[in-house]
Write a protein that holds these residues in place. Structure first.
Motif, mmCIF file in Angstrom:
data_model
loop_
_atom_site.group_PDB
_atom_site.id
_atom_site.type_symbol
_atom_site.label_atom_id
_atom_site.label_comp_id
_atom_site.label_asym_id
_atom_site.label_seq_id
_atom_site.Cartn_x
_atom_site.Cartn_y
_atom_site.Cartn_z
ATOM 1 N N LYS A 1 36.639 40.702 47.771
ATOM 2 C CA LYS A 1 35.311 40.312 47.291
ATOM 3 C C LYS A 1 35.397 39.512 45.998
ATOM 4 C CE LYS A 1 31.990 43.313 47.354
ATOM 5 N NZ LYS A 1 31.253 44.585 47.152
ATOM 6 N N LYS A 2 36.257 39.974 45.077
ATOM 7 C CA LYS A 2 36.403 39.291 43.798
ATOM 8 C C LYS A 2 37.036 37.912 43.998
ATOM 9 C CE LYS A 2 36.379 39.915 39.157
ATOM 10 N NZ LYS A 2 35.316 40.504 38.326
ATOM 11 N N GLU B 1 41.448 38.398 35.758
ATOM 12 C CA GLU B 1 40.286 39.048 36.364
ATOM 13 C C GLU B 1 40.754 40.348 37.027
ATOM 14 O OE1 GLU B 1 37.166 38.048 36.255
ATOM 15 O OE2 GLU B 1 37.457 36.077 35.323
ATOM 16 N N GLN C 1 38.119 45.355 47.493
ATOM 17 C CA GLN C 1 37.608 44.942 46.186
ATOM 18 C C GLN C 1 38.261 43.628 45.736
ATOM 19 O OE1 GLN C 1 38.704 47.928 47.147
ATOM 20 N NE2 GLN C 1 37.629 49.615 46.120
ATOM 21 N N LEU C 2 39.571 43.484 46.000
ATOM 22 C CA LEU C 2 40.263 42.241 45.671
ATOM 23 C C LEU C 2 39.696 41.079 46.493
ATOM 24 C CD1 LEU C 2 43.944 43.526 45.488
ATOM 25 C CD2 LEU C 2 42.690 42.498 43.581
ATOM 26 N N SER D 1 39.824 43.866 39.473
ATOM 27 C CA SER D 1 38.949 44.509 40.452
ATOM 28 C C SER D 1 39.109 46.017 40.346
ATOM 29 C CB SER D 1 39.307 44.051 41.873
ATOM 30 O OG SER D 1 40.465 44.734 42.336
ATOM 31 N N SER D 2 38.219 46.714 40.980
ATOM 32 C CA SER D 2 38.357 48.164 41.090
ATOM 33 C C SER D 2 39.195 48.490 42.324
ATOM 34 C CB SER D 2 36.977 48.816 41.192
ATOM 35 O OG SER D 2 36.317 48.363 42.376
#
Length: 419
Positions: A91-92, A65, A88-89, A67-68
């Motif tokens: 949240k993912k 997976e 971002q990490l 992330s941005s």
């Protein structure tokens, strides 16, 4: 299967050394009943050049997976992709933990900032987490005592953030015991609530098989069978220059005795992508060794290309630090290359015992900065011993034991025992 989420901000096609820790764990975890999910930052946000072949080493069934992250600013203020992609990490990862029934969260560091995700995600989701020290986090560099210097700030920030990150950790692992000893001393409460484990850098024989299948050829130097060409591949540590200078001193004092030697330094530059960012050249020129005995190719090259150049060389040169904790990841890579090793290492480095115990090379061991004169005095005798050793070196007689003890699968088995 139980599910483990591994957060590794860098991952193939990144060509950084640290990506192999998560890659190799992920490759073998399913054999022990754990399904890995890799969470990484999308490669479009990486600074380093990408490796076009390294993704061939990944299992086709591995779930990745991405992330941005925030892009690099001009001027460059924050380079670390673990920091640029931190939110971002998070949240993912939170979404994956809640949706996938993740049993455990595991974070190899560096990137050091990513370790803070464990504490935050534990607090918001209840997931247990562990941190794997590929390098020490709280670390005193040359210049750390100089107030307001870059290294002073780095040490202060690390000292502030590490206790926050590890406070609720259930597992602390590292490539050598010395890497987490400081963590235990600084955070004694962990002795009651966390498991500690050591998994050295493991090697993967399949990597060498894939190199053969790709028919890659060396391009930095040509094999010269009249010379003993040794390859050092990887970044230079700040505290490795003093041992290196004493090696160069020893060679310059009797160049005739080293007439067969060629030392090829690959990927030792100031930055990963600068072909002119020499770190070794000036020192070699100072002792009159440049382009006769010492050669440097500063730009980092892809991992599989490193293996190709190891195969083309006569042996592997490993240079340690004046600090005892440093355990070069390249030791196991060197062992699996079937090449004899010439190493200059701190006597307390775990790599010293590995090479000696498995009789796969010659080690010049020294006792830190106070003992660098010993390097200059002993390098010629060790070089002569290496010549004799390499003439009779038979890796086939050692391969089985080494491959078992230091294979990526066996190292992963140790992680599973901790889990």
């Amino acid at each position: 299967m139980k599910k483990i989420l591994i957060i590794s901000p860098h991952f193939p096609p990144s060509n950084l050394t640290a990506v192999h820790r998560a890659r190799l764990f992920a490759q073998h975890l399913p054999a022990f009943g754990w399904e890995p999910i890799i969470l990484t930052v999308h490669e479009q946000f990486y600074e380093e050049a990408l490796d076009p072949h390294i993704e061939k080493l990944l299992s086709p069934n591995l779930r990745i997976e991405k992330s941005s992250a925030f892009g690099l600013s001009k001027p460059r203020l924050i380079g670390d992709v673990g920091l640029r992609g931190f939110f971002q990490l998070y949240k993912k990862a939170k979404k994956l933990i809640q949706a996938e029934q993740i049993t455990f969260l595991y974070i190899p560091i560096p990137s050091f900032y990513a370790a803070l995700l464990g504490r935050w995600l534990h607090r918001t989701t209840g997931v247990r987490y562990g941190i794997d020290y590929i390098d020490p986090w709280v670390h005193f560099f040359p210049g750390s005592n100089r107030v307001f210097s870059r290294h002073w700030f780095s040490t202060k920030i690390a000292s502030l953030l590490e206790p926050i990150a590890v406070k609720e950790a259930s597992l602390i692992t590292s490539v050598a015991t010395s890497y987490y000893e400081g963590v235990r001393e600084r955070n004694p409460h962990l002795l009651k609530k966390a498991v500690f484990g050591v998994m050295p850098w493991g090697g993967e024989e399949k990597d060498h098989t894939i190199v053969e299948q790709l028919n890659l050829s060396p391009y930095l130097f040509t094999t010269n069978h009249e010379k003993v060409q040794l390859v050092y591949a990887g970044a230079m540590l700040p505290k490795a220059y003093l041992p290196l200078e004493n090696i160069f001193k020893a060679i310059s004092q009797d160049e005739a005795a080293f007439s067969l030697l060629e030392l090829h330094f690959i990927g030792t530059g100031k930055t990963p992508n600068d072909p002119n960012g020499y770190n070794i050249k000036a020192l070699a020129e100072q002792y009159g060794l440049w382009q006769s005995i010492v050669f440097e190719y500063p730009k980092r090259i892809p991992y599989l290309d490193v293996l190709v150049h190891l195969n083309a060389a006569k042996g592997v040169f490993i240079l340690g630090s004046t600090e005892p904790h440093y355990t070069p990841s390249k030791v196991f890579q060197a062992i699996l290359s079937n090449k004899p090793i010439l190493a200059v290492l701190h006597q307390e480095s775990a790599a010293t015992a590995v090479i000696r115990d498995n009789q796969c090379g010659i080690v010049l061991a020294f006792d830190g900065e106070k003992d660098v004169q010993h390097i200059m005095d002993e390098f010629l005798p060790k070089w002569q011993k290496f010549i004799r050793f390499s003439a009779v070196f038979n890796p086939a007689s050692l391969r089985g034991n080494i491959a078992h003890l230091y294979s990526a699968k066996e190292v992963t088995h140790e992680l599973v025992n901790c889990l």
